[in-house]
Design a protein around this motif. Structure first.
Motif, mmCIF file in Angstrom:
data_model
loop_
_atom_site.group_PDB
_atom_site.id
_atom_site.type_symbol
_atom_site.label_atom_id
_atom_site.label_comp_id
_atom_site.label_asym_id
_atom_site.label_seq_id
_atom_site.Cartn_x
_atom_site.Cartn_y
_atom_site.Cartn_z
ATOM 1 N N ALA A 195 11.745 38.354 41.909
ATOM 2 C CA ALA A 195 11.896 37.641 40.652
ATOM 3 C C ALA A 195 13.198 36.831 40.678
ATOM 4 O O ALA A 195 14.106 37.118 41.459
ATOM 5 C CB ALA A 195 11.911 38.621 39.478
ATOM 6 N N ARG A 196 13.279 35.844 39.815
ATOM 7 C CA ARG A 196 14.466 34.993 39.790
ATOM 8 C C ARG A 196 15.721 35.793 39.462
ATOM 9 O O ARG A 196 16.784 35.589 40.059
ATOM 10 C CB ARG A 196 14.273 33.874 38.761
ATOM 11 C CG ARG A 196 15.442 32.913 38.685
ATOM 12 C CD ARG A 196 15.232 31.896 37.565
ATOM 13 N NE ARG A 196 16.366 30.975 37.468
ATOM 14 C CZ ARG A 196 17.491 31.257 36.841
ATOM 15 N NH1 ARG A 196 17.640 32.438 36.249
ATOM 16 N NH2 ARG A 196 18.480 30.364 36.796
ATOM 17 N N ARG A 197 15.640 36.723 38.516
ATOM 18 C CA ARG A 197 16.816 37.505 38.142
ATOM 19 C C ARG A 197 17.275 38.404 39.297
ATOM 20 O O ARG A 197 18.465 38.682 39.429
ATOM 21 C CB ARG A 197 16.525 38.347 36.906
ATOM 22 C CG ARG A 197 15.419 39.375 37.073
ATOM 23 C CD ARG A 197 15.218 40.177 35.791
ATOM 24 N NE ARG A 197 14.159 41.156 35.925
ATOM 25 C CZ ARG A 197 12.876 40.912 35.737
ATOM 26 N NH1 ARG A 197 12.492 39.684 35.397
ATOM 27 N NH2 ARG A 197 11.962 41.854 35.876
ATOM 28 N N THR A 198 16.328 38.847 40.139
ATOM 29 C CA THR A 198 16.698 39.656 41.298
ATOM 30 C C THR A 198 17.457 38.820 42.316
ATOM 31 O O THR A 198 18.454 39.262 42.895
ATOM 32 C CB THR A 198 15.444 40.263 41.942
ATOM 33 O OG1 THR A 198 14.718 41.001 40.953
ATOM 34 C CG2 THR A 198 15.822 41.191 43.076
ATOM 35 N N VAL A 199 16.993 37.586 42.527
ATOM 36 C CA VAL A 199 17.685 36.688 43.450
ATOM 37 C C VAL A 199 19.090 36.399 42.942
ATOM 38 O O VAL A 199 20.067 36.400 43.709
ATOM 39 C CB VAL A 199 16.883 35.386 43.631
ATOM 40 C CG1 VAL A 199 17.676 34.370 44.447
ATOM 41 C CG2 VAL A 199 15.550 35.674 44.309
ATOM 42 N N ALA A 200 19.227 36.151 41.637
ATOM 43 C CA ALA A 200 20.551 35.876 41.069
ATOM 44 C C ALA A 200 21.469 37.086 41.211
ATOM 45 O O ALA A 200 22.666 36.948 41.498
ATOM 46 C CB ALA A 200 20.409 35.487 39.600
ATOM 47 N N LYS A 201 20.931 38.275 41.034
ATOM 48 C CA LYS A 201 21.748 39.485 41.149
ATOM 49 C C LYS A 201 22.270 39.655 42.573
ATOM 50 O O LYS A 201 23.463 39.931 42.786
ATOM 51 C CB LYS A 201 20.925 40.710 40.747
ATOM 52 C CG LYS A 201 21.689 42.026 40.850
ATOM 53 C CD LYS A 201 20.806 43.210 40.533
ATOM 54 C CE LYS A 201 19.809 43.468 41.657
ATOM 55 N NZ LYS A 201 19.058 44.739 41.455
ATOM 56 N N TYR A 202 21.407 39.477 43.572
ATOM 57 C CA TYR A 202 21.841 39.642 44.959
ATOM 58 C C TYR A 202 22.773 38.503 45.383
ATOM 59 O O TYR A 202 23.685 38.714 46.184
ATOM 60 C CB TYR A 202 20.628 39.715 45.882
ATOM 61 C CG TYR A 202 19.886 41.031 45.785
ATOM 62 C CD1 TYR A 202 20.567 42.212 45.569
ATOM 63 C CD2 TYR A 202 18.506 41.086 45.908
ATOM 64 C CE1 TYR A 202 19.911 43.419 45.468
ATOM 65 C CE2 TYR A 202 17.827 42.296 45.816
ATOM 66 C CZ TYR A 202 18.537 43.454 45.587
ATOM 67 O OH TYR A 202 17.887 44.649 45.494
ATOM 68 N N ARG A 203 22.543 37.300 44.869
ATOM 69 C CA ARG A 203 23.428 36.176 45.201
ATOM 70 C C ARG A 203 24.834 36.447 44.688
ATOM 71 O O ARG A 203 25.822 36.211 45.391
ATOM 72 C CB ARG A 203 22.865 34.887 44.588
ATOM 73 C CG ARG A 203 23.792 33.690 44.746
ATOM 74 C CD ARG A 203 23.215 32.452 44.112
ATOM 75 N NE ARG A 203 22.777 32.645 42.734
ATOM 76 C CZ ARG A 203 23.597 32.773 41.697
ATOM 77 N NH1 ARG A 203 24.906 32.747 41.885
ATOM 78 N NH2 ARG A 203 23.110 32.920 40.479
ATOM 79 N N GLU A 204 24.948 36.963 43.480
ATOM 80 C CA GLU A 204 26.260 37.281 42.927
ATOM 81 C C GLU A 204 26.885 38.466 43.644
ATOM 82 O O GLU A 204 28.112 38.537 43.795
ATOM 83 C CB GLU A 204 26.129 37.578 41.435
ATOM 84 C CG GLU A 204 25.713 36.368 40.601
ATOM 85 C CD GLU A 204 25.391 36.733 39.158
ATOM 86 O OE1 GLU A 204 25.436 37.956 38.844
ATOM 87 O OE2 GLU A 204 25.096 35.832 38.358
ATOM 88 N N ALA A 205 26.058 39.407 44.099
ATOM 89 C CA ALA A 205 26.585 40.594 44.774
ATOM 90 C C ALA A 205 27.274 40.252 46.085
ATOM 91 O O ALA A 205 28.214 40.941 46.494
ATOM 92 C CB ALA A 205 25.461 41.606 45.018
ATOM 93 N N ILE A 206 26.825 39.200 46.765
ATOM 94 C CA ILE A 206 27.451 38.812 48.030
ATOM 95 C C ILE A 206 28.487 37.715 47.836
ATOM 96 O O ILE A 206 28.972 37.134 48.815
ATOM 97 C CB ILE A 206 26.394 38.372 49.060
ATOM 98 C CG1 ILE A 206 25.547 37.218 48.527
ATOM 99 C CG2 ILE A 206 25.512 39.533 49.447
ATOM 100 C CD1 ILE A 206 24.463 36.749 49.494
ATOM 101 N N GLY A 207 28.845 37.433 46.578
ATOM 102 C CA GLY A 207 29.946 36.535 46.302
ATOM 103 C C GLY A 207 29.611 35.064 46.379
ATOM 104 O O GLY A 207 30.511 34.245 46.625
ATOM 105 N N LEU A 208 28.364 34.690 46.189
ATOM 106 C CA LEU A 208 27.969 33.283 46.208
ATOM 107 C C LEU A 208 27.770 32.792 44.780
ATOM 108 O O LEU A 208 27.099 33.453 43.976
ATOM 109 C CB LEU A 208 26.682 33.097 47.017
ATOM 110 C CG LEU A 208 26.780 33.473 48.505
ATOM 111 C CD1 LEU A 208 25.422 33.351 49.175
ATOM 112 C CD2 LEU A 208 27.793 32.593 49.218
ATOM 113 N N GLY A 209 28.352 31.613 44.477
ATOM 114 C CA GLY A 209 28.271 31.086 43.127
ATOM 115 C C GLY A 209 26.901 30.517 42.812
ATOM 116 O O GLY A 209 26.009 30.425 43.665
ATOM 117 N N SER A 210 26.742 30.087 41.573
ATOM 118 C CA SER A 210 25.492 29.469 41.146
ATOM 119 C C SER A 210 25.364 28.088 41.769
ATOM 120 O O SER A 210 26.290 27.570 42.411
ATOM 121 C CB SER A 210 25.449 29.372 39.622
ATOM 122 O OG SER A 210 26.486 28.509 39.159
ATOM 123 N N SER A 211 24.226 27.449 41.558
ATOM 124 C CA SER A 211 24.013 26.124 42.131
ATOM 125 C C SER A 211 25.019 25.117 41.574
ATOM 126 O O SER A 211 25.492 24.223 42.297
ATOM 127 C CB SER A 211 22.582 25.659 41.848
ATOM 128 O OG SER A 211 22.318 25.633 40.446
#
Length: 520
Positions: A492-508
């Protein structure tokens, strides 16, 4: 019913653990350093324990000619094969128990990465400590800094302080700095604490800000950068306006900044390059407590090709050799010669009882440590067997795995596996990892943990996609969902956002601003 005293006989069941068994269970969760300290205390408290390799007994002290108690000592301190040869193989009982009544440690989830800098994230990067390499959180075996920030600054006070009073104030201010070198407290508050005039404390702070490294003693990111710009003789009016408006730089408002600074594209690019060369946290060059290198408990190496028939196969027989690190093996023996000598001098019953107790404690400790190493090796071998994809092809092939799955595979209780994998490390060609690292939650997995994809594999895939994105076509979270679906990840989109933030990558939006600034 008549009232009066009477005797009732009741039968009940309860789990009773001897002190030795409780201590054996605690040994499973101890790290290498804790085991070393425990063994040292045991050596100090038990005269029958000794370090080194057991020597062959003299002919006059052969096992057959020993007294019954000494013969039993020799058998219990010998290898398992000798116990089996004597028909006493049952004495080598495992220490694992069905500890359903005990507390069971649970593995925690993934923590979010902390931001690396307190301000200006768009300039230096929004992410904090990122996972190095494809395999993620490998553990760097490097020593910490030899000198702390406080020690480094204190050594310079005498060269700049005008008098002892000013030196005392500087020492106090140095003690108030945080690990990044910033002064979090207000000068007015510090002056009130010292019962001094605020101008005197401000003068001492100005001297602190002249110490090496440049930028310490600053009260904000802008002041820290300004101190370094003055040191480099680059603090002109245009640079001053840029430093005073770092918030606009973080938001990517480049045209507005160029107008405020009164510079063209070429001069602004030079100013950004100069700005990137400054250290936003100069205090982090120095460590607090020095960190010790990690000593792995388990060594995993590719198994050599077996050419001759009947050659011993690696454990597990899956292309990898799993072995306990010899450097972590406590080498303890029972000094049988000293035991025989003491036994001959024990004339009273209390002395003989004390000697027998020390002998039993020594035998138990040697057996418990040996069983601990066997249990660690057994669990590590199963982990290597379960995570073959990781060892062969990398973190993208890490499977979801639970403590229960490993416990059922090796015939132990889940709490025992949890204790064994606590504070234990495995070294393989891909790096050094804590054993807990291989227990990962599953994304889209079933209730029993089977199927789906590992959270670490998903993070690696997200990082790979973002690292390869075009600066002119930044990937949104919705786009990442579609690209991950092509790779076989149903998220899901919220899962992708959670893992992206967990590895220290900002939003688009944040990544677009960063790459726009980098392009400038």
């Amino acid at each position: 019913m008549a009232l009066g005293p009477r005797l009732d006989l009741r039968q009940s069941q309860s789990l009773v653990m001897t002190p030795q068994l409780q201590q054996a269970i605690k040994l499973l969760a101890l790290s290498n350093l804790e085991i070393e300290a425990f063994v040292g205390e045991s050596l100090d408290g038990n005269p029958l324990l000794d370090t080194g390799v057991a020597e062959a007994p003299a002919p006059v002290e052969s096992i057959e000619s020993m007294p019954d108690e000494a013969r039993r000592t020799a058998l219990e301190t010998s290898g398992v094969d000798q116990l089996i040869g004597e028909g006493r193989g049952g004495d080598d009982r495992p220490l694992d128990i069905d500890a359903r009544a005990l507390d069971t440690e649970r593995d925690t989830g993934d923590g979010a990465a902390e931001s690396a800098f307190s301000g200006g994230d768009a300039l230096w990067g929004a992410g904090g400590g990122s996972l190095s390499g494809e395999d993620g959180p490998g553990i760097d075996e490097r020593p910490g800094a030899d000198e702390t920030l406080t020690e480094h600054l204190t050594a310079q006070v005498g060269a700049v302080a005008l008098d002892m009073r000013m030196a005392a104030i500087m020492h106090y201010l140095i003690g108030q700095l945080d690990e990044a070198g910033y002064l979090p407290a207000r000068v007015s508050e510090l002056a009130a604490d010292l019962a001094l005039d605020e101008r005197e404390v401000e003068a001492a702070l100005t001297l602190v800000q002249t110490l090496d490294p440049t930028g310490v003693g600053a009260r904000s990111l802008g002041e820290c950068i300004a101190l370094q710009a003055r040191e480099a003789d680059r603090y002109d009016p245009a640079m001053a306006r840029l430093i005073d408006n770092l918030d606009l730089l973080a938001r990517g408002e480049i045209p507005r900044l160029k107008r405020m600074c009164g510079v063209d594209d070429e001069d602004f690019a030079d100013m950004l390059a100069e700005l990137r060369g400054y250290d936003p946290k100069p205090g982090l060059r120095f460590g607090g407590e020095p960190s010790l290198p990690v000593t792995p408990d388990v060594l995993v190496t590719p198994a050599p090709a077996v050419e001759a028939e009947g050659a011993p196969s690696p454990e597990p027989s899956s292309g990898w050799t799993v072995a306990i690190n010899p450097a972590t093996l406590p080498r303890l023996i029972v000094n049988r010669g000293y035991y025989v000598e003491l036994r001959g001098t024990c004339g009273d019953k209390a002395s003989r009882a004390w000697l027998s107790e020390k002998l039993a404690d020594a035998n138990w400790l040697i057996k418990a440590l040996d069983q601990r190493q066997r249990t660690i090796l057994k669990v590590a071998s199963e982990l290597v067997k379960q995570q073959q994809g990781f060892f062969q092809r990398g973190v993208a092939h890490l499977k979801p795995l639970t403590l229960r799955a490993v416990a059922e595979a090796i015939g132990m209780h889940e709490s025992t596996v949890s204790r064994v994998t606590s504070n234990k490390y495995l070294q393989c060609p891909r790096g050094t990892f804590e054993l807990k690292y291989f227990f990962t939650s599953g994304v889209g997995a079933s209730a029993d943990g089977e199927g789906g994809a590992s959270a670490e594999a998903v993070k690696a895939a997200i990082r790979q996609l973002i690292d390869a994105e075009d600066p002119k076509a930044i990937l949104s979270d919705d786009t990442l969902v579609d690209l991950l679906k092509d790779k076989g990840f149903q998220l899901a989109r919220r899962t992708v956002a959670k893992y992206r933030e967990a590895i220290g990558l900002g939003s688009s939006v944040q990544r677009r601003r960063q790459k726009a600034i980098a392009g400038k």
